[in-house]
Design a protein around this motif. Structure first.
Motif, PDB file in Angstrom:
ATOM      1  N   ILE A 298     -12.552  10.623   2.437  1.00  0.00           N
ATOM      2  CA  ILE A 298     -11.867   9.550   2.979  1.00  0.00           C
ATOM      3  C   ILE A 298     -10.761   9.693   3.585  1.00  0.00           C
ATOM      4  CG2 ILE A 298     -13.187   8.287   1.097  1.00  0.00           C
ATOM      5  CD1 ILE A 298     -10.714   7.831  -0.348  1.00  0.00           C
ATOM      6  N   SER A 299     -10.343   8.723   4.345  1.00  0.00           N
ATOM      7  CA  SER A 299      -9.046   8.661   4.863  1.00  0.00           C
ATOM      8  C   SER A 299      -7.795   8.315   4.180  1.00  0.00           C
ATOM      9  CB  SER A 299      -9.218   7.912   6.476  1.00  0.00           C
ATOM     10  OG  SER A 299      -8.944   6.445   6.126  1.00  0.00           O
ATOM     11  N   GLY A 300      -6.776   8.545   4.784  1.00  0.00           N
ATOM     12  CA  GLY A 300      -5.509   7.945   3.921  1.00  0.00           C
ATOM     13  C   GLY A 300      -5.600   6.414   3.980  1.00  0.00           C
ATOM     14  N   SER A 301      -5.877   5.554   4.924  1.00  0.00           N
ATOM     15  CA  SER A 301      -5.981   4.042   5.085  1.00  0.00           C
ATOM     16  C   SER A 301      -7.111   3.709   3.880  1.00  0.00           C
ATOM     17  CB  SER A 301      -6.078   3.876   6.150  1.00  0.00           C
ATOM     18  OG  SER A 301      -7.510   4.150   6.921  1.00  0.00           O
ATOM     19  N   GLN A 302      -8.174   4.459   4.086  1.00  0.00           N
ATOM     20  CA  GLN A 302      -9.199   3.978   2.947  1.00  0.00           C
ATOM     21  C   GLN A 302      -8.779   4.055   1.421  1.00  0.00           C
ATOM     22  OE1 GLN A 302     -12.394   6.401   4.541  1.00  0.00           O
ATOM     23  NE2 GLN A 302     -13.263   4.716   5.218  1.00  0.00           N
ATOM     24  N   LEU A 303      -7.984   5.293   1.018  1.00  0.00           N
ATOM     25  CA  LEU A 303      -7.379   5.335  -0.220  1.00  0.00           C
ATOM     26  C   LEU A 303      -6.290   4.401  -0.387  1.00  0.00           C
ATOM     27  CD1 LEU A 303      -7.044   7.235  -2.724  1.00  0.00           C
ATOM     28  CD2 LEU A 303      -5.590   8.517  -1.399  1.00  0.00           C
ATOM     29  N   PHE A 304      -5.674   4.100   0.557  1.00  0.00           N
ATOM     30  CA  PHE A 304      -4.521   3.169   0.463  1.00  0.00           C
ATOM     31  C   PHE A 304      -5.281   1.834   0.004  1.00  0.00           C
ATOM     32  CE2 PHE A 304      -1.877  -0.391   2.282  1.00  0.00           C
ATOM     33  CZ  PHE A 304      -0.716  -0.264   1.681  1.00  0.00           C
ATOM     34  N   VAL A 305      -6.310   1.455   0.717  1.00  0.00           N
ATOM     35  CA  VAL A 305      -6.614   0.214   0.370  1.00  0.00           C
ATOM     36  C   VAL A 305      -7.318  -0.149  -1.049  1.00  0.00           C
ATOM     37  CG1 VAL A 305      -8.826  -1.267   0.897  1.00  0.00           C
ATOM     38  CG2 VAL A 305      -7.408  -0.576   2.806  1.00  0.00           C
ATOM     39  N   LEU A 306      -7.945   1.131  -1.351  1.00  0.00           N
ATOM     40  CA  LEU A 306      -8.671   1.381  -2.634  1.00  0.00           C
ATOM     41  C   LEU A 306      -7.583   1.128  -3.756  1.00  0.00           C
ATOM     42  CD1 LEU A 306     -11.334   4.112  -2.271  1.00  0.00           C
ATOM     43  CD2 LEU A 306     -11.780   1.482  -2.687  1.00  0.00           C
ATOM     44  N   ILE A 307      -6.300   1.756  -3.688  1.00  0.00           N
ATOM     45  CA  ILE A 307      -5.328   1.834  -4.466  1.00  0.00           C
ATOM     46  C   ILE A 307      -4.819   0.338  -4.638  1.00  0.00           C
ATOM     47  CG2 ILE A 307      -2.914   2.421  -5.234  1.00  0.00           C
ATOM     48  CD1 ILE A 307      -3.604   5.213  -3.906  1.00  0.00           C
ATOM     49  N   VAL A 308      -4.466  -0.456  -3.689  1.00  0.00           N
ATOM     50  CA  VAL A 308      -4.136  -1.736  -3.721  1.00  0.00           C
ATOM     51  C   VAL A 308      -5.131  -2.581  -4.308  1.00  0.00           C
ATOM     52  CG1 VAL A 308      -3.343  -3.751  -2.188  1.00  0.00           C
ATOM     53  CG2 VAL A 308      -2.788  -1.546  -1.817  1.00  0.00           C
ATOM     54  N   LEU A 309      -6.573  -2.652  -3.997  1.00  0.00           N
ATOM     55  CA  LEU A 309      -7.243  -3.464  -4.760  1.00  0.00           C
ATOM     56  C   LEU A 309      -7.499  -3.031  -6.023  1.00  0.00           C
ATOM     57  CD1 LEU A 309     -10.328  -3.457  -1.923  1.00  0.00           C
ATOM     58  CD2 LEU A 309      -8.588  -5.372  -2.425  1.00  0.00           C
ATOM     59  N   PHE A 310      -7.424  -1.844  -6.194  1.00  0.00           N
ATOM     60  CA  PHE A 310      -7.469  -1.435  -8.041  1.00  0.00           C
ATOM     61  C   PHE A 310      -6.281  -1.736  -8.814  1.00  0.00           C
ATOM     62  CE2 PHE A 310      -6.307   1.620 -11.129  1.00  0.00           C
ATOM     63  CZ  PHE A 310      -7.421   1.760 -11.895  1.00  0.00           C
ATOM     64  N   GLU A 311      -5.281  -1.808  -8.257  1.00  0.00           N
ATOM     65  CA  GLU A 311      -4.068  -2.044  -8.765  1.00  0.00           C
ATOM     66  C   GLU A 311      -3.749  -3.500  -9.244  1.00  0.00           C
ATOM     67  OE1 GLU A 311      -0.858   0.277  -9.596  1.00  0.00           O
ATOM     68  OE2 GLU A 311      -2.724   1.149 -10.551  1.00  0.00           O
ATOM     69  N   MET A 312      -4.098  -4.175  -8.034  1.00  0.00           N
ATOM     70  CA  MET A 312      -4.199  -5.740  -8.297  1.00  0.00           C
ATOM     71  C   MET A 312      -5.130  -6.145  -9.295  1.00  0.00           C
ATOM     72  SD  MET A 312      -3.191  -6.739  -4.248  1.00  0.00           S
ATOM     73  CE  MET A 312      -3.475  -8.363  -4.523  1.00  0.00           C
ATOM     74  N   GLY A 313      -6.485  -5.806  -9.108  1.00  0.00           N
ATOM     75  CA  GLY A 313      -7.712  -6.176  -9.940  1.00  0.00           C
ATOM     76  C   GLY A 313      -7.415  -7.218 -11.014  1.00  0.00           C
ATOM     77  N   SER A 314      -7.524  -6.703 -12.273  1.00  0.00           N
ATOM     78  CA  SER A 314      -7.231  -7.526 -13.273  1.00  0.00           C
ATOM     79  C   SER A 314      -5.811  -8.011 -13.577  1.00  0.00           C
ATOM     80  CB  SER A 314      -8.157  -7.074 -14.716  1.00  0.00           C
ATOM     81  OG  SER A 314      -7.448  -5.827 -14.808  1.00  0.00           O
ATOM     82  N   ALA A 315      -4.827  -7.314 -13.061  1.00  0.00           N
ATOM     83  CA  ALA A 315      -3.291  -7.596 -13.102  1.00  0.00           C
ATOM     84  C   ALA A 315      -3.097  -8.938 -12.521  1.00  0.00           C
ATOM     85  CB  ALA A 315      -2.491  -6.384 -12.472  1.00  0.00           C
TER      86      ALA A 315
END
Length: 368
Positions: free
Chosen positions: A6-23
């Motif tokens: 995966i590219s850097g931008s795809q990892l960035f997007v996954l991290i943002v969506l993951f961190e925000m998730g249930s928080a």
């Protein structure tokens, strides 16, 4: 491990969506009422420090997931045992997040639908997505990232134009001093969601440009942290500290109050989509880490064979984890941070880093 890149931008997007998730869904830091946003910022700062432990381990073993370099650092059998504990931890947290969103849907829209049915439908979609591979999940993340941000901007504008924001609700700042905020930071906001970056120790080997790992991960954490802080500020400004603390899903309560010209109202259903997207990616990443880790430890050549059985474990765990939502929330606030989050997110990685440091220094000395 799956041969995914995966590219850097795809990892960035996954991290943002993951961190925000249930928080975003839950009232993060509600214990300190109007000072919740300060506790969240403290959590972000602490989470960044903890991330550097994961990053340093990744630099020592850039092509290996956590479950593999555990065996190199601790020895084959003890490393596998600790790796197995991490798999159980990932499954348990995936179950908790699935229960979070199941409770959200059954208490708001699907009042007459059993929790088991709602959770089953969500986990089946996630199993299908993971079966298609991690690269597919990353590409889907890129598509939904735009949807999430457009929804968030729209919500911010609607809340502002509704005249719901009262910044006076944020005062007095630090009414009871810094001690309660630090306690909340240590027991809640450090480990949830920022310490949960530990799950990406299973996924960083997929990054196609290793040099981008640090900036991409830190950027994703900071953006998600700012978004969560802004959400907390808006929730407190609209609901007041008391209702913010009592509400199970404060963002939904805030959105439910939007009313413009007696025409635009009851938008909580629309914003449910925004919350479900975050939940989908958070569950998927934990679930995928559990599947990939189990395949690594038990030497499965095709990890897809483990997808359905582990998915069923996540589903049934989400139902049996607690008998009611009060017990479920208490378990998440009291038991999980002390007995699971701190050991798996901070204590074990810190010990691994110390051992890895001496092992690698010994190798460098012997090669010289």
């Amino acid at each position: 491990m799956e041969k995914a890149k995966i590219s850097g931008s795809q990892l960035f997007v996954l991290i943002v969506l993951f961190e925000m998730g249930s928080a975003i869904l839950l009232g993060l830091g509600a214990e300190v009422k109007q000072d919740a946003w300060i506790a969240i910022l403290f959590g972000l700062a602490g989470g960044i420090i903890v991330f550097f432990i994961y990053y340093r381990l990744y630099m020592y073993y850039p092509d290996l997931p956590l479950t593999s370099y555990l065996q190199k650092i601790l020895g084959k059998w003890f490393g596998r045992f600790i790796g197995l504990l991490y798999i159980v931890y990932f499954i348990y947290i995936a179950s908790r997040v699935l229960r979070d969103f199941g409770e959200l849907l059954t208490t708001t829209i699907y009042n007459s639908t059993p929790l088991f049915v709602v959770n089953s439908l969500m986990i089946l979609v996630i199993i299908y997505g993971i079966h298609k591979g991690f690269e597919v999940l990353a590409r889907v993340g890129e598509i939904y990232f735009g949807v999430v941000y457009l929804t968030a901007i729209l919500g911010m504008l609607l809340i502002t134009f509704s005249g719901l924001i009262h910044l006076s609700n944020l005062t007095p700042i630090l009414e009871h001093g810094l001690k309660p905020v630090i306690k909340t930071f240590l027991t809640t906001t450090l480990t949830f969601p920022f310490g949960e970056m530990v799950v990406f120790t299973m996924l960083l080997p997929f990054l196609n440009d290793k040099k981008k790992a640090k900036i991409v991960c830190l950027g994703g954490m900071i953006l998600a942290g700012i978004n969560i802080t802004i959400t907390a500020v808006i929730n407190i400004s609209v609901l007041g500290a008391g209702l913010f603390q009592r509400s199970t899903f404060p963002l939904l309560t805030t959105v439910g109050r939007i009313q413009i010209a007696d025409f635009i109202e009851r938008l909580d259903v629309l914003f449910m989509l925004y919350l479900i997207i975050g939940g989908f990616f958070k569950i998927s990443i934990y679930y995928y880490a559990a599947v990939a880790g189990a395949a690594d430890i038990f030497q499965f050549k095709n990890q897809r064979k483990l997808g359905f059985p582990i998915g069923m474990i996540v589903l049934f765990s989400s139902i049996t984890i607690a008998s009611n939502i009060a017990e479920f929330l208490k378990e998440g606030l009291v038991v999980v941070p002390v007995y699971l989050s701190w050991p798996f997110q901070i204590i074990i990685p810190s010990i691994l880093l110390i051992i890895a440091f001496f092992l690698n220094r010994k190798k460098q000395t012997s090669s010289a």
